[in-house]
Design a protein around this motif. Structure first.
Motif, PDB file in Angstrom:
ATOM      1  N   VAL A 269      -1.401   7.889  -2.752  1.00 39.01           N
ATOM      2  CA  VAL A 269      -2.455   6.876  -2.640  1.00 39.01           C
ATOM      3  C   VAL A 269      -3.609   7.414  -1.806  1.00 39.01           C
ATOM      4  O   VAL A 269      -4.784   7.310  -2.182  1.00 39.01           O
TER       5      VAL A 269
ATOM      6  N   ILE B 184      -2.688  -1.509  -6.368  1.00 39.12           N
ATOM      7  CA  ILE B 184      -2.039  -1.806  -5.078  1.00 39.12           C
ATOM      8  C   ILE B 184      -1.495  -3.237  -5.088  1.00 39.12           C
ATOM      9  O   ILE B 184      -0.373  -3.505  -4.658  1.00 39.12           O
TER      10      ILE B 184
ATOM     11  N   ILE C 263      -7.895   1.015  -8.504  1.00 32.11           N
ATOM     12  CA  ILE C 263      -6.875   1.369  -7.500  1.00 32.11           C
ATOM     13  C   ILE C 263      -6.433   0.122  -6.732  1.00 32.11           C
ATOM     14  O   ILE C 263      -5.241  -0.108  -6.509  1.00 32.11           O
TER      15      ILE C 263
ATOM     16  N   THR D  54       2.152   2.772  -5.861  1.00 32.91           N
ATOM     17  CA  THR D  54       1.911   2.019  -7.090  1.00 32.91           C
ATOM     18  C   THR D  54       2.660   2.694  -8.235  1.00 32.91           C
ATOM     19  O   THR D  54       3.341   3.709  -8.038  1.00 32.91           O
TER      20      THR D  54
ATOM     21  N   GLU E 118      -5.721   9.947  -3.664  1.00 32.07           N
ATOM     22  CA  GLU E 118      -6.604   9.324  -4.652  1.00 32.07           C
ATOM     23  C   GLU E 118      -7.819   8.693  -3.974  1.00 32.07           C
ATOM     24  O   GLU E 118      -8.939   8.769  -4.480  1.00 32.07           O
TER      25      GLU E 118
ATOM     26  N   SER F 270       2.708   7.066  -0.290  1.00 31.69           N
ATOM     27  CA  SER F 270       1.524   6.847   0.545  1.00 31.69           C
ATOM     28  C   SER F 270       0.587   8.038   0.460  1.00 31.69           C
ATOM     29  O   SER F 270      -0.643   7.888   0.438  1.00 31.69           O
TER      30      SER F 270
ATOM     31  N   PHE G  24       0.717   6.055  -8.422  1.00 28.91           N
ATOM     32  CA  PHE G  24       0.706   6.801  -7.160  1.00 28.91           C
ATOM     33  C   PHE G  24       1.882   6.297  -6.321  1.00 28.91           C
ATOM     34  O   PHE G  24       1.763   5.311  -5.587  1.00 28.91           O
TER      35      PHE G  24
ATOM     36  N   PRO H  54       0.797  -1.232   0.000  1.00 25.78           N
ATOM     37  CA  PRO H  54       0.000   0.000   0.000  1.00 25.78           C
ATOM     38  C   PRO H  54       0.835   1.290   0.000  1.00 25.78           C
ATOM     39  O   PRO H  54       0.269   2.385  -0.104  1.00 25.78           O
TER      40      PRO H  54
END
Length: 426
Positions: free
Chosen positions: A65, A118, A114, A56, A68, A62, A59, A53
């Motif tokens: 992410v 991840i 998403i 990605t 988003e 953290s 993204f 997490p």
């Protein structure tokens, strides 16, 4: 309204389960990857749920992410590992607002994309996980592993199981151990990730008020697990008759002794006597109306708390209590007496009804949140049990006194674990 639909095979070893309910204003997507509980990978599996997490391809941090997810009306992402018997379960979940209550549409579809990123498109650095992310999460995992001593009741339960099942996989802690954690690098973790992502059985649960065909279509488009031969996890060994009772004592800076007794029930969860066994355990130590609570805590004032629980997949019964250090012998003696009395039918119709009501209330609470609902039905999948919640409740209602007594006949004390103060002697 709650309707659990038949599983949909998305590919070999990949299944979709839709639980249609109008109880919540959110939709939950929960992904379970099933692994064998093995020392070689349990620590890596735990670390993966913390590293993935972090970023990605699109993204990379953290913060990116989180931003988003915030754009998706505050969608909530979580990941964790758990232990179901000798299965190590890696799980990812995304809970987000139902499109029905939003002016903007397509939120579920964006959420799936998403979650897919991840799981399948992690942020990489020179063909491996980002070294800084891995090292930071190793520190966090180390803190978590070492911090389990802070909850002395849970720690004593874990330690009793570790000693009781010392030569069995079930003894492994689901978050692994610090020694193995030290050896993990960004490269080795990425290699492990590539291996498990293709070889794990996958179950995807969607809980919410959505049409099944729509869910299936979107999941097929946006959540891309590889179809193929998956690693099978062997059924746990449960039949054991201890030659002698193992006695283990740890010393720590504690103000209250933690006593845990571990029993082998030698009764598989597939047995028709499993539900009677659960009722037996509840009558014995399921709450304030239980035998242990009334007789050992209230009548004899020997403990601060005491309870009994069944470990379903490994077929164990654990009794846990908090006692004064000098009450050890008396408490062990009285627990044994209460257990033998129950094996001989020393309980009433009122005891049975009270236990059944307590169990049924607990079972019904599993529909209180989308997450609990998904986990309940995933447990059914893992145990190959097609029963609905109502069917399981009906089986509990039909449990008889004779069946309760029969379920207890193979219960044997295996291990007594005591956590006591390091300054005390006994």
């Amino acid at each position: 309204m709650l309707k659990r639909l038949a599983p949909i095979e998305l590919g070999r070893g990949v299944h979709l389960h839709v639980i249609k309910t109008d109880k919540f204003k959110t939709n939950l997507i929960r992904v379970y990857l099933q692994r064998p509980l093995e020392k070689e990978e349990v620590t890596k599996n735990a670390l993966l749920t913390m590293v993935l997490p972090r970023g990605t391809e699109r993204f990379t941090t953290s913060m990116a992410v989180s931003k988003e997810l915030e754009n998706l009306y505050g969608a909530s992402l979580s990941s964790d590992v758990s232990k179901k018997g000798e299965r190590n379960i890696i799980q990812f979940a995304l809970q987000l607002a139902n499109d029905k209550y939003l002016e903007e549409k397509g939120v579920f579809e964006k959420g799936l994309s998403i979650l897919n990123e991840i799981i399948h498109k992690p942020h990489l650095q020179e063909g491996k996980f980002h070294t800084q992310y891995v090292e930071q999460e190793k520190d966090n995992l180390k803190e978590r592993i070492e911090g389990r001593i802070n909850d002395k009741m849970s720690y004593a339960l874990d330690r009793c199981i570790e000693e009781m099942c010392s030569d069995e996989k079930f003894s492994l802690y689901e978050y692994g151990n610090v020694e193995d954690l030290k050896k993990i690098s960004a490269e080795s973790l990425y290699e492990h990730y590539q291996y498990i992502i293709g070889t794990s059985k996958v179950d995807i649960f969607v809980v919410g008020d959505m049409d099944e065909a729509t869910v299936e279509n979107m999941v097929r488009q946006h959540l891309n697990f590889v179809s193929g031969d998956k690693l099978s996890v062997e059924r746990e060994e449960i039949l054991r008759s201890p030659a002698d009772v193992k006695k283990v004592e740890d010393k720590m800076d504690v103000s209250q002794g933690k006593l845990t007794l571990g029993y082998r029930t030698n009764l598989p969860y597939e047995s028709e006597l499993y539900h009677p066994l659960v009722v037996f355990s509840n009558i014995l130590g399921g709450g304030p109306n239980s035998k242990l609570f009334r007789n050992i805590r209230e009548k004899e004032s020997l403990c601060y708390y005491i309870f009994s629980r069944i470990e379903k997949f490994k077929s164990l019964m654990m009794i846990s209590s908090g006692i004064e250090f000098d009450k050890y012998d008396k408490t062990v003696e009285l627990v044994g007496k209460q257990l033998e009395e129950m094996k001989n039918g020393g309980f009433t119709t009122e005891d049975i009804e009270s236990a059944k009501n307590s169990i049924i209330t607990s079972m019904r609470s599993m529909t209180d949140t989308p997450s609990m609902m998904a986990d309940f039905y995933y447990t059914q999948v893992v145990s190959n049990n097609p029963d609905s919640l109502d069917e399981m409740i009906d089986k509990v209602r039909k449990v008889t006194k004779e069946a309760i007594i029969a379920s207890s006949k193979q219960i044997e004390l295996d291990t007594i674990y005591f956590l006591r103060d390091q300054k005390e002697g006994r």
